[in-house]
Design an enzyme around this catalytic site. Sequence first.
Site, PDB file in Angstrom:
ATOM      1  N   GLY A  20      43.740 -34.044  -1.545  1.00  0.00           N
ATOM      2  CA  GLY A  20      43.246 -33.507  -2.814  1.00  0.00           C
ATOM      3  C   GLY A  20      41.919 -34.134  -3.205  1.00  0.00           C
ATOM      4  O   GLY A  20      41.799 -35.347  -3.290  1.00  0.00           O
ATOM      5  N   GLY A  22      40.198 -33.580  -6.089  1.00  0.00           N
ATOM      6  CA  GLY A  22      39.925 -33.467  -7.525  1.00  0.00           C
ATOM      7  C   GLY A  22      39.478 -34.814  -8.079  1.00  0.00           C
ATOM      8  O   GLY A  22      39.036 -35.690  -7.336  1.00  0.00           O
ATOM      9  N   PHE A  23      39.616 -34.993  -9.392  1.00  0.00           N
ATOM     10  CA  PHE A  23      39.159 -36.243 -10.001  1.00  0.00           C
ATOM     11  C   PHE A  23      39.873 -37.454  -9.402  1.00  0.00           C
ATOM     12  O   PHE A  23      39.244 -38.458  -9.109  1.00  0.00           O
ATOM     13  CB  PHE A  23      39.398 -36.210 -11.511  1.00  0.00           C
ATOM     14  CG  PHE A  23      38.459 -35.301 -12.235  1.00  0.00           C
ATOM     15  CD1 PHE A  23      37.134 -35.677 -12.425  1.00  0.00           C
ATOM     16  CD2 PHE A  23      38.867 -34.071 -12.706  1.00  0.00           C
ATOM     17  CE1 PHE A  23      36.246 -34.839 -13.087  1.00  0.00           C
ATOM     18  CE2 PHE A  23      37.991 -33.231 -13.368  1.00  0.00           C
ATOM     19  CZ  PHE A  23      36.676 -33.608 -13.560  1.00  0.00           C
ATOM     20  N   VAL A  88      47.991 -29.268   3.692  1.00  0.00           N
ATOM     21  CA  VAL A  88      49.017 -30.132   4.266  1.00  0.00           C
ATOM     22  C   VAL A  88      50.343 -29.390   4.253  1.00  0.00           C
ATOM     23  O   VAL A  88      50.790 -28.912   3.211  1.00  0.00           O
ATOM     24  CB  VAL A  88      49.097 -31.459   3.491  1.00  0.00           C
ATOM     25  CG1 VAL A  88      50.294 -32.273   3.953  1.00  0.00           C
ATOM     26  CG2 VAL A  88      47.798 -32.234   3.674  1.00  0.00           C
ATOM     27  N   GLU A 179      39.433 -23.312 -26.119  1.00  0.00           N
ATOM     28  CA  GLU A 179      38.096 -23.047 -25.580  1.00  0.00           C
ATOM     29  C   GLU A 179      37.939 -21.580 -25.196  1.00  0.00           C
ATOM     30  O   GLU A 179      36.919 -20.955 -25.495  1.00  0.00           O
ATOM     31  CB  GLU A 179      37.840 -23.937 -24.354  1.00  0.00           C
ATOM     32  CG  GLU A 179      37.537 -25.374 -24.722  1.00  0.00           C
ATOM     33  CD  GLU A 179      37.785 -26.360 -23.588  1.00  0.00           C
ATOM     34  OE1 GLU A 179      37.388 -27.518 -23.729  1.00  0.00           O
ATOM     35  OE2 GLU A 179      38.398 -25.981 -22.566  1.00  0.00           O
ATOM     36  N   ASP A 316      47.311 -35.318 -11.963  1.00  0.00           N
ATOM     37  CA  ASP A 316      48.261 -34.443 -12.662  1.00  0.00           C
ATOM     38  C   ASP A 316      49.633 -34.385 -11.997  1.00  0.00           C
ATOM     39  O   ASP A 316      50.615 -34.039 -12.655  1.00  0.00           O
ATOM     40  CB  ASP A 316      47.715 -32.999 -12.709  1.00  0.00           C
ATOM     41  CG  ASP A 316      46.603 -32.849 -13.729  1.00  0.00           C
ATOM     42  OD1 ASP A 316      46.139 -33.871 -14.256  1.00  0.00           O
ATOM     43  OD2 ASP A 316      46.185 -31.705 -13.986  1.00  0.00           O
ATOM     44  N   ALA A 332      41.521 -35.455 -16.974  1.00  0.00           N
ATOM     45  CA  ALA A 332      40.607 -35.987 -15.971  1.00  0.00           C
ATOM     46  C   ALA A 332      40.440 -37.507 -16.031  1.00  0.00           C
ATOM     47  O   ALA A 332      40.466 -38.164 -14.986  1.00  0.00           O
ATOM     48  CB  ALA A 332      39.252 -35.286 -16.098  1.00  0.00           C
TER      49      ALA A 332
END
Lengths: 437, 437
Positions: A20, A22-23, A88, A179, A316, A332
């Site tokens: 992964g 991501g952050f 994976v 948002e 997450d 994040a």
Amino acid sequence: MSQEHESNSTSAKPHVIIIGGGFAGLSCALALKHAPVNVTLIDRRNFHLFQPLLYQVATGGLSPANIATPLRKIVSRHKNIRVLLGEVASIDTAEKRIGLNGFHLDYDYLVVATGSTHHYFGNDSWEAHAPGLKTIEDATRIRHQVLKAFELAEREIDPDIVKHFLTFAIVGAGPTGVELAGAISEIARHTLQHEFRTIQPEDARIVLLEHADRVLPPYPDDLSEDARRMLSELGVEVRTGVKVTGITAEQVHVETADGSEILPARTVLWAAGVAGSPLGAKLLGGNSEALAHGGRVRVDEYLALPDHPEVFVVGDLAFALDEKDQPLPGVAPVAAQQGEYVARSIRASQRGEKPKPFRYFDAGMASTIGRGKAVALIFGRPLRGGVAWLAWLFIHLMKLVSFENRVLVFMQWAWNYTTRNRSARLITGADDDTDET
Amino acid sequence: MSQEHESNSTSAKPHVIIIGGGFAGLSCALALKHAPVNVTLIDRRNFHLFQPLLYQVATGGLSPANIATPLRKIVSRHKNIRVLLGEVASIDTAEKRIGLNGFHLDYDYLVVATGSTHHYFGNDSWEAHAPGLKTIEDATRIRHQVLKAFELAEREIDPDIVKHFLTFAIVGAGPTGVELAGAISEIARHTLQHEFRTIQPEDARIVLLEHADRVLPPYPDDLSEDARRMLSELGVEVRTGVKVTGITAEQVHVETADGSEILPARTVLWAAGVAGSPLGAKLLGGNSEALAHGGRVRVDEYLALPDHPEVFVVGDLAFALDEKDQPLPGVAPVAAQQGEYVARSIRASQRGEKPKPFRYFDAGMASTIGRGKAVALIFGRPLRGGVAWLAWLFIHLMKLVSFENRVLVFMQWAWNYTTRNRSARLITGADDDTDET
């Protein structure tokens, strides 16, 4: 593709596999760039996505590439990090081995950071009518659907159906839902002004549905109240304390304190539930019963599996508790700090040291509602309106990975602010609109 | 959707229907903005696409929104122009009526500007393996395929298959083929440098296949020769005088002067043939036999159908002859000038005047090959190298429709030039790669 068992025996350095980009995963990889380890960073995508701005792609303010940076580019100078594109398929914690694209890879340390996905609380049929917002494709799909609704309204004769095309329901009033609602309202009221000849885009009805009794539940009561007021100023109908019980192509069914109700809406967006990525269950040997709330993987205070100190879960997907035994939120900053912590842990364990437990340093949060409208909680200090909005802008610009994107996003924001235009308003991709003849 | 016959009888002004919002259709619409007519501009897409830069989206240098501008935005201030999103299903020239999305619309003047599409010379099975470049989706598909090839090579063990993944065949050495070949070569040699650990991206083989005996056939011989030299400097293998006889998922079959040959290549791009859009045949009452070469519609010197002076065909779909009885090329300047001419014609005919026949004013052309490498013919004057490249940059920047895009494209070009990076390198969209496990 040929089957191969790639062994790490030729290298003296321990092998860290991070799943992964991501952050959480990326911050872990980058924090290992000078460590005496070999890192393999695996992702299904070739880019790191800055998810906090994904709603701006979904609403035509930014282009996908503005918030995505190729993973290979980010790590290109760090020769101990390699990137593999792939999904994976299996994790064998006993053998310390993962399966990927017909290969096997052995690891010494494994960091699982595959994040979360939409969760429709068991109502999978809703997904077809109410897309969530997690990927670039989700964002362009939502952009397509929102803009197309105005187009279909423009060429429709029946005034009732026009109204239904111009009704946008957003389920969930967390940061993403708020948002999206604010941005769609601005599109209708400002961006599309003067652009249609039959409909009045500003007649659009934007309804934000939330099960809790207030919007932005992570914030203190008074900031939630401010956010609600700002949403109303933008013309968003905020309906809290309602439960969505059904979603079809043309309607949302809701339960309120007074009974049940049907809201006709041709566009429904899902910003309510997320659950841990399916790799969580694979990590536990397929035992999804052992997963914590929301399909997340329970980790100890070192962010490791209790019986596998060399296997970490961050971001997450992790169900980690703070010092008050409250689960850490899926945001994040938590992910980034967890990734860096695990990198430090790995380095410590190489030196034979035991790391301290993970502690999240909470600098605060900021959520935008519209032009000059936001709420923020920075070091416990509440901000609202223009100040909060500037704080939000600054934080998000600075966190973008590449300098080029920082400049491009800043310019487009300045432009969008001045002209109220949104230039990335493209209806692209396959058309799943069955009304098309 | 309800059936409706929308009549124009309530309005005294003549109704001009323009089908297609490309260079031809949009320039016609804009040239009618102050005319005493009502204009309906119909397109399948909600944006005008600047096709000359589409290859830069396909090669990760620009984002789709950078070269697309919402049609509604462009005409928003011109109240006599309305935009309809949809696909024209039928044209009835006797009744002066088109069918669209279950509606009928009557016209006084009809302008058909639906352009061209890929044409595989009757080998439709090639399309699955060799995408052409006409739409945003084509561009992101090509971007996906080109970037994915490097990723698949990186994780492949068999050195022969690695070579096949790193072989890129481009069919057709017109401007688009030359631009694609040059850009892919730059990606391999510069952009992706330092980014892979197993493969050397600069080992990629880029083969440009052309049936004619030189590249860029519209240019004079010596400029073609220059272009060929610049391509070779970029490492592109140029093979002229070869005929492609087959394309599969893994191979291109070619016939050369010496016999036939098989070129193993996992990525094949189509830049060879185009044909008029299918609406051309519908315009002729389904009589596709009556179409001119390349499926285009024969028009008279007023760009009208010989028996229907109120029906015009402009842009790539038109088969129009210049003063030397040579067919005009399917390029943007021809399309734009034809669109404007028809607008002037319509205004003249309203005044009861007969327009002069259409004459193309040829200011020249410019084609880029790579960084600082281009050829151009400006007012008959040949340019090459850096000068031609600057001319190309300037022309293309100035022709972009919106000022915002001009600024954003210029900045990204400056960035790409300085860093040799291409930030819009995203592998997005559905994966049709069957090697994926």
